[in-house]
Write an enzyme that holds these catalytic residues in place. Structure first.
Site, PDB file in Angstrom:
ATOM      1  N   GLU A 333      14.291 -70.180  50.150  1.00 40.42           N
ATOM      2  CA  GLU A 333      12.952 -70.288  50.732  1.00 40.42           C
ATOM      3  C   GLU A 333      12.840 -69.467  51.909  1.00 40.42           C
ATOM      4  O   GLU A 333      13.586 -69.231  52.856  1.00 40.42           O
ATOM      5  CB  GLU A 333      12.552 -71.663  51.074  1.00 40.42           C
ATOM      6  CG  GLU A 333      11.217 -72.079  51.370  1.00 40.42           C
ATOM      7  CD  GLU A 333      10.881 -73.288  52.012  1.00 40.42           C
ATOM      8  OE1 GLU A 333       9.629 -73.586  52.065  1.00 40.42           O
ATOM      9  OE2 GLU A 333      11.732 -73.708  52.634  1.00 40.42           O
ATOM     10  N   LYS A 396       5.538 -73.999  44.789  1.00 40.78           N
ATOM     11  CA  LYS A 396       5.796 -75.417  45.180  1.00 40.78           C
ATOM     12  C   LYS A 396       4.485 -76.062  45.007  1.00 40.78           C
ATOM     13  O   LYS A 396       3.330 -75.948  45.402  1.00 40.78           O
ATOM     14  CB  LYS A 396       5.969 -75.122  46.665  1.00 40.78           C
ATOM     15  CG  LYS A 396       6.424 -76.322  47.495  1.00 40.78           C
ATOM     16  CD  LYS A 396       6.636 -76.412  48.849  1.00 40.78           C
ATOM     17  CE  LYS A 396       7.221 -77.628  49.456  1.00 40.78           C
ATOM     18  NZ  LYS A 396       7.725 -77.290  51.070  1.00 40.78           N
ATOM     19  N   CYS A 447      12.611 -76.705  49.330  1.00 40.39           N
ATOM     20  CA  CYS A 447      12.725 -77.693  50.499  1.00 40.39           C
ATOM     21  C   CYS A 447      12.333 -79.185  50.418  1.00 40.39           C
ATOM     22  O   CYS A 447      13.232 -79.834  49.588  1.00 40.39           O
ATOM     23  CB  CYS A 447      11.681 -77.060  51.742  1.00 40.39           C
ATOM     24  SG  CYS A 447      12.092 -77.470  53.232  1.00 40.39           S
TER      25      CYS A 447
END
Length: 576
Positions: A333, A396, A447
């Site tokens: 990321e 995301k 994440c």
């Protein structure tokens, strides 16, 4: 003359028997126990990783809150929550100041306050059927986590009991019922421990009150009992006047033996040691950042260059025969915070890396749009020769509130003007992170998304053969990175998939379907690790069941609260 004296004056002599008095532990004992519970839970998580302390912490909180008043139970639960979450989430204050850390820790502690009150509420059920204590404890913990994982603003699942068990035999249970079943098992063990310990405590403290047989119990509602006296021996705890020593200690030995049996029995749950499909060679590039902290964003070009240069070095080793040719390269990321779809220079540098290493690269990129003032946190596949494959792009789905976007910005600004550091709100994606590379189908999550059950599961049901977690730990520390890796280990076992975590600064590494970690990198270093992985297409029971284990356990927790309300109402209307 007391009421008890008058009763004894007018009543005929009769044998005496122990009665339930509903007394909790002394507050001077309960408060330290609540703090100790939080600290025990804390040490169960990485980087400490002493997983047996998780059920100990559960047991300490259950003992501290049993038979108290509701407000006292909530207060003790809050103490446990602060002792757990303040140090567990200390990495949130490294570069943003103390306020976000304090507010987040207090919010999470509030859920354990609810748990403490709920534990008090079901005390009458426990007193009626002492052997229900372990199950009730497990159900309440699952219910608390189900609520905390979803509220507010999508929830924050960090610190789930399941995530403390990455080196425990109980991790194997994830393949049967996911994180909720592991949490239930940990809390069930805690309930078994408190069942045994409570009997020991009440046996060793000779505080039994006696009444003439037939006069009835003076037990009142559990939330109206004194909070400063020791527990009396009740009929469930008291040892028989005559009988063998084995019978006397059975209430201690049986739950202790069940706890050991449950932990050992988890080793019998089968998990896959390796996949059964094709073999692929995957490289993780951990390019590192010029310096840790929020200003890594100011060094966007340097971060991108770090990952390009590390990939070019990998390509040189491959060309020299020192390293196997990778089928896929994974960047973390934020490896390109310069939008490579709009910035030709950034796009050219990524293409240089992909063309030289002769493998597609999954790039963690920040993409501008779709609207003005909006950005996307994305994983995009960059193929050698052709560049960005826009059909294989994952956005995301669960941006982090107050970190990637600011809900209720005007209200939040009153609390802290630091919210304006987030100038552009990240917008969520709408589809699971299923990325088709060619030799493999990836399940990409970014994440903190690894903490959310449904986000990971959706990739597996969508066809993912390899779980990929792209993350950026440059604003945190090694403790946060290891906590995140523990979540990856659980997901690998839960879905029977090989997995990997690629971080800008570490910790990166590969995880086998049985939870074993290989080639873990150091923190704040530049490293490239390459490994052959065997893919898998099968589905575990946990994958097939989805959220139903959690729904069933949470529903039973709600039923227990309703049942306790019925018992409490009957206690209030009982004469005498």
């Amino acid at each position: 003359m007391t009421t008890l004296d008058r009763d004894e004056t007018h009543a005929p002599a009769a044998p005496t028997r122990p009665v339930v008095t509903g007394r909790p532990l002394p507050l001077r004992v309960a408060a330290p126990l609540a703090v100790a519970a939080g600290l025990a839970l804390l040490v169960a998580f990485p980087p400490y990783g002493v997983w047996p302390l998780a059920p100990v912490g559960v047991a300490l909180l259950a003992a501290a809150t049993h038979r108290r008043r509701l407000r006292a139970g909530a207060g003790l639960g809050f103490l446990t929550g602060v002792a757990l979450f303040a140090p567990l989430l200390a990495w949130t204050n490294l570069h943003t100041g103390y306020l976000p850390w304090v507010l987040l820790s207090l919010l999470q502690a509030g859920y354990l306050a609810l748990l403490g009150a709920a534990t008090v509420w079901v005390s009458p059920l426990v007193d009626r059927v002492r052997w229900s204590w372990p199950v009730l404890t497990g159900l309440l913990w699952v219910g608390q986590e189900a609520l905390r994982d979803r509220t507010p603003f999508g929830g924050f699942p960090w610190g789930r009991l399941a995530f403390s068990q990455d080196t425990s035999p109980l991790l194997r249970l994830a393949s049967l019922g996911g994180a909720p079943l592991v949490t239930f098992a940990v809390a069930l063990l805690g309930g078994l421990l408190v069942t045994a310990a409570w009997h020991t405590w009440t046996t060793l403290r000779p505080t039994t009150l006696t009444h003439p047989a037939g006069t009835g119990s003076t037990t009142g509602p559990a939330d109206t009992t004194p909070a400063d006296t020791g527990p009396a021996v009740d009929s469930a705890d008291a040892a028989p006047a005559t009988g063998s020593s084995a019978r006397r200690w059975a209430p201690v030995a049986v739950p202790a033996a069940l706890a050991v049996a449950l932990t050992a029995g988890a080793l019998l749950v089968p998990v896959a040691a390796a996949g059964s499909g094709a073999t692929v060679t995957v490289a993780i590039v951990q390019g590192n950042v010029p310096r840790l902290g929020l200003d890594f964003n100011a060094q966007r070009q340097a971060v991108l260059n770090n990952h390009v240069d590390a990939t070019l070095e990998l390509a040189a080793r491959v060309a020299a025969g020192q390293q196997d040719q990778p089928d896929l390269v994974v960047w973390p990321e934020n490896s390109s915070d310069i939008d490579p779809l709009r910035n030709p220079t950034a796009g050219a540098r990524i293409s240089q890396a992909a063309d030289t290493v002769r493998a597609p690269i999954l790039v963690g990129a920040v993409l501008l749009g779709p609207g003005a003032g909006q950005v996307r946190n994305a994983g995009i596949l960059w193929r050698p020769g052709t560049g960005a494959d826009l059909d294989q792009l994952y956005t995301k789905r669960h941006p982090v509130p107050f970190a990637e976007y600011v809900p209720l910005r005007d209200v939040a600004r009153v609390v802290s003007k630091q919210v304006d550091l987030i100038r552009n709100d990240f917008v969520p994606g709408s589809t699971p992170g299923v990325v088709r590379v060619g030799p493999a189908v990836l399940g990409d999550v970014i994440c903190f998304e690894v903490a959310y059950d449904e986000v990971v599961r959706d990739t597996v049901t969508g066809g993912a053969q390899l779980l990929v977690v792209q993350t950026n730990n440059a604003t945190f520390d090694v403790a946060e990175a290891r906590q995140q890796l523990a979540m990856v280990r659980l997901r690998a076992v839960e879905h029977g998939r090989p997995a990997l975590m690629a971080s800008t600064v570490g910790v990166s590494g590969f995880v086998a379907p049985d939870g074993r970690v290989s080639d873990a990198t150091g923190f704040n270093t530049r490293e490239v690790v390459v490994r052959q992985l065997r893919l898998d297409d099968g589905r575990t029971l946990a994958t097939r069941l989805g959220w139903w284990p959690e729904v069933a356990l949470a529903a039973l927790a709600a039923a227990a609260l309703v049942g306790a309300a019925v018992v409490r109402r009957r206690q209030r209307i009982m004469p005498g």
